[in-house]
Motif scaffolding. Structure first.
Motif, PDB file in Angstrom:
ATOM      1  N   UNK A 179      43.416  44.931  31.171  1.00  0.00           N
ATOM      2  CA  UNK A 179      44.399  43.923  31.589  1.00  0.00           C
ATOM      3  C   UNK A 179      45.623  44.100  30.699  1.00  0.00           C
ATOM      4  N   UNK A 180      46.677  44.636  31.298  1.00  0.00           N
ATOM      5  CA  UNK A 180      47.857  45.016  30.508  1.00  0.00           C
ATOM      6  C   UNK A 180      48.575  43.816  29.919  1.00  0.00           C
ATOM      7  N   UNK A 181      48.704  42.751  30.713  1.00  0.00           N
ATOM      8  CA  UNK A 181      49.443  41.572  30.252  1.00  0.00           C
ATOM      9  C   UNK A 181      48.471  40.535  29.712  1.00  0.00           C
ATOM     10  N   UNK A 182      48.649  40.144  28.465  1.00  0.00           N
ATOM     11  CA  UNK A 182      47.767  39.145  27.855  1.00  0.00           C
ATOM     12  C   UNK A 182      47.754  37.863  28.650  1.00  0.00           C
ATOM     13  N   UNK A 183      48.885  37.513  29.247  1.00  0.00           N
ATOM     14  CA  UNK A 183      48.975  36.269  30.022  1.00  0.00           C
ATOM     15  C   UNK A 183      48.110  36.305  31.273  1.00  0.00           C
ATOM     16  N   UNK A 184      47.694  37.487  31.707  1.00  0.00           N
ATOM     17  CA  UNK A 184      46.853  37.582  32.897  1.00  0.00           C
ATOM     18  C   UNK A 184      45.373  37.372  32.604  1.00  0.00           C
ATOM     19  N   UNK A 185      45.010  37.314  31.328  1.00  0.00           N
ATOM     20  CA  UNK A 185      43.598  37.163  30.982  1.00  0.00           C
ATOM     21  C   UNK A 185      43.212  35.686  31.034  1.00  0.00           C
TER      22      UNK A 185
ATOM     23  N   UNK B  40      48.172  36.894  40.075  1.00  0.00           N
ATOM     24  CA  UNK B  40      47.471  37.345  38.872  1.00  0.00           C
ATOM     25  C   UNK B  40      46.202  38.098  39.239  1.00  0.00           C
ATOM     26  N   UNK B  41      45.437  37.521  40.153  1.00  0.00           N
ATOM     27  CA  UNK B  41      44.185  38.173  40.548  1.00  0.00           C
ATOM     28  C   UNK B  41      44.457  39.509  41.232  1.00  0.00           C
ATOM     29  N   UNK B  42      45.514  39.599  41.996  1.00  0.00           N
ATOM     30  CA  UNK B  42      45.856  40.878  42.630  1.00  0.00           C
ATOM     31  C   UNK B  42      46.158  41.943  41.575  1.00  0.00           C
ATOM     32  N   UNK B  43      46.860  41.564  40.521  1.00  0.00           N
ATOM     33  CA  UNK B  43      47.206  42.545  39.485  1.00  0.00           C
ATOM     34  C   UNK B  43      45.941  43.085  38.804  1.00  0.00           C
ATOM     35  N   UNK B  44      45.019  42.195  38.483  1.00  0.00           N
ATOM     36  CA  UNK B  44      43.778  42.633  37.843  1.00  0.00           C
ATOM     37  C   UNK B  44      42.955  43.481  38.815  1.00  0.00           C
ATOM     38  N   UNK B  45      42.909  43.058  40.067  1.00  0.00           N
ATOM     39  CA  UNK B  45      42.164  43.804  41.082  1.00  0.00           C
ATOM     40  C   UNK B  45      42.723  45.208  41.255  1.00  0.00           C
ATOM     41  N   UNK B  46      44.034  45.342  41.234  1.00  0.00           N
ATOM     42  CA  UNK B  46      44.655  46.659  41.395  1.00  0.00           C
ATOM     43  C   UNK B  46      44.194  47.632  40.318  1.00  0.00           C
ATOM     44  N   UNK B  47      44.080  47.146  39.085  1.00  0.00           N
ATOM     45  CA  UNK B  47      43.616  48.004  37.997  1.00  0.00           C
ATOM     46  C   UNK B  47      42.173  48.434  38.216  1.00  0.00           C
ATOM     47  N   UNK B  48      41.340  47.501  38.628  1.00  0.00           N
ATOM     48  CA  UNK B  48      39.936  47.831  38.885  1.00  0.00           C
ATOM     49  C   UNK B  48      39.806  48.835  40.029  1.00  0.00           C
ATOM     50  N   UNK B  49      40.588  48.656  41.067  1.00  0.00           N
ATOM     51  CA  UNK B  49      40.537  49.585  42.194  1.00  0.00           C
ATOM     52  C   UNK B  49      41.023  50.971  41.791  1.00  0.00           C
TER      53      UNK B  49
END
Length: 392
Positions: free
Chosen positions: A248-254, A306-315
């Motif tokens: 998770x690149x952005x701390x604010x997204x955690x 936010x969830x889309x950004x995290x999902x993109x990394x996982x994908x």
């Protein structure tokens, strides 16, 4: 005697080939089945007649065409041959009766106020099946029951080793449901069964290499199809994408707190967090999608993004490892992705290795809420499709 067994084996294999084609491709003319199987016309005619006698297919009059000659009769799956599908979840148990060809005939969602136990799942299945058999399914033949469980299901015997959100450990749910219903039972991981359904009848149809991720009340699971075949792994546990730890690149997204340790994907990309954002305790997929689409609180689209950004990394991690041509998203992941599919695909491509995602397609599950029901039914139909003579 050995020669007879060999002949019967060939006959059973040919019956299975014809039945499977009708199951997967829908009503098909004898001429088409002849072309697809490579068998001669008289053999296909004999096989069709036997499948009719077994009550597995029905023969229909051919459709009118402009072609010269007599049109070929059409074979279709018999509408009275059904499997029962069951999906226990943390907030409800969904049941359906599904026909050959992936047609959902009747469906029921039973909401629960507490976690359902394996024994309660078996009893609920028995009660619903008996009620259906006295009503809408009174003149049908039930082949078996397929259970789609959100957890680790051992392939060798269907034992649910661990379903964390249901709090099941080493649960013999197959034996319990068999005893309660008197029907043969197959058990599989819900997302893996969803992958099979989408590959055979939905967004992954005709795709040889795909990754499927399913978002449900119990978290995120997945399934794999490689070279046209579902991949289960050594013990049947493949596809647990929800337990991967995305960067998770952005701390604010955690969002997951330090008490969870290194958060896994389903801690961050979560149906429960979406429900909290829209102020709902529980909801089926269409209700949640509608609540997100009509929300006026700016916190809702912020959480979705936010969830889309995290999902993109996982994908991107999955794409780097597996090199699929298509990624299919189901459940609440489809709800997240559908309004911004192109943008999500670009975000995945930006984080994947150069070249790996050049032709990648992201698709939402085409079967909607029926995907797990159809996948569970496929598990229940498996033995019949492999050997139609088991009904003889």
């Amino acid at each position: 005697m050995a020669e007879r067994r060999g002949s019967e084996g060939v006959r059973s294999g040919n019956l299975a080939a014809v039945l499977r084609l009708v199951h997967l491709h829908g009503p098909s003319s004898r001429a088409r089945l002849t072309a697809l199987t490579g068998l001669n016309r008289s053999t296909v005619a004999a096989l069709a007649a036997e499948l009719v006698d077994l009550g597995l297919v029905e023969e229909r009059a051919p459709e009118e065409t402009n072609r010269v000659g007599r049109p070929s009769p059409v074979l279709a799956a018999h509408p009275g041959v059904l499997a029962v599908a069951v999906n226990p979840e943390v907030d409800a148990v969904t049941l359906a009766a599904v026909g050959l060809g992936g047609q959902v005939v009747v469906r029921e969602r039973v909401e629960t106020s507490s976690l359902v136990t394996p024994a309660e799942t078996a009893e609920l299945t028995r009660a619903v099946v008996e009620r259906w058999q006295a009503g809408p399914l009174v003149e049908t033949h039930l082949v078996g029951v397929g259970l789609a469980v959100p957890g680790l299901v051992r392939a060798s015997d269907g034992l649910v080793r661990y379903a964390p959100h249901l709090e099941w450990r080493d649960a013999p749910v197959r034996a319990l449901v068999e005893e309660a219903t008197g029907l043969p039972v197959a058990v599989g991981n819900d997302a893996s069964l969803g992958a099979v359904a989408e590959h055979r009848f939905g967004a992954g149809r005709g795709v040889d290499d795909l990754v499927y991720l399913n978002g449900g009340a119990s978290g995120i699971g997945g399934g794999l199809v490689v070279a046209g075949h579902p991949v289960a792994g050594a013990h049947g546990y493949a596809g647990e994408f929800g337990q991967n730890r995305p960067g998770i690149a952005a701390t604010a997204d955690r969002r997951a707190g330090p008490e969870t340790g290194a958060a896994v994907l389903e801690d961050e990309v979560s149906r429960a967090r979406l429900l909290d954002a829209v102020g709902l305790r529980s909801a089926d997929e269409p209700t949640l999608a509608e609540a997100i689409a009509t929300a006026t609180d700016p916190a809702v689209p912020a959480e979705v993004d936010r969830q889309r950004r995290v999902l993109a990394t996982a994908l991107a991690n999955a794409v780097n490892v597996l090199d699929p041509s298509v990624v299919v998203l189901g459940g609440f992941l489809a709800t997240l992705a559908a309004p911004a599919l192109a943008g999500l695909r670009d975000a995945v491509a930006e984080q994947a290795m150069t070249g790996v995602a050049d032709d990648l397609e992201l698709r939402v599950a085409a079967l909607g809420e029926d995907r797990l029901m159809i996948g569970a039914a496929e598990a229940a139909f498996a033995d019949l499709l492999a050997d139609p003579l088991r009904l003889a």
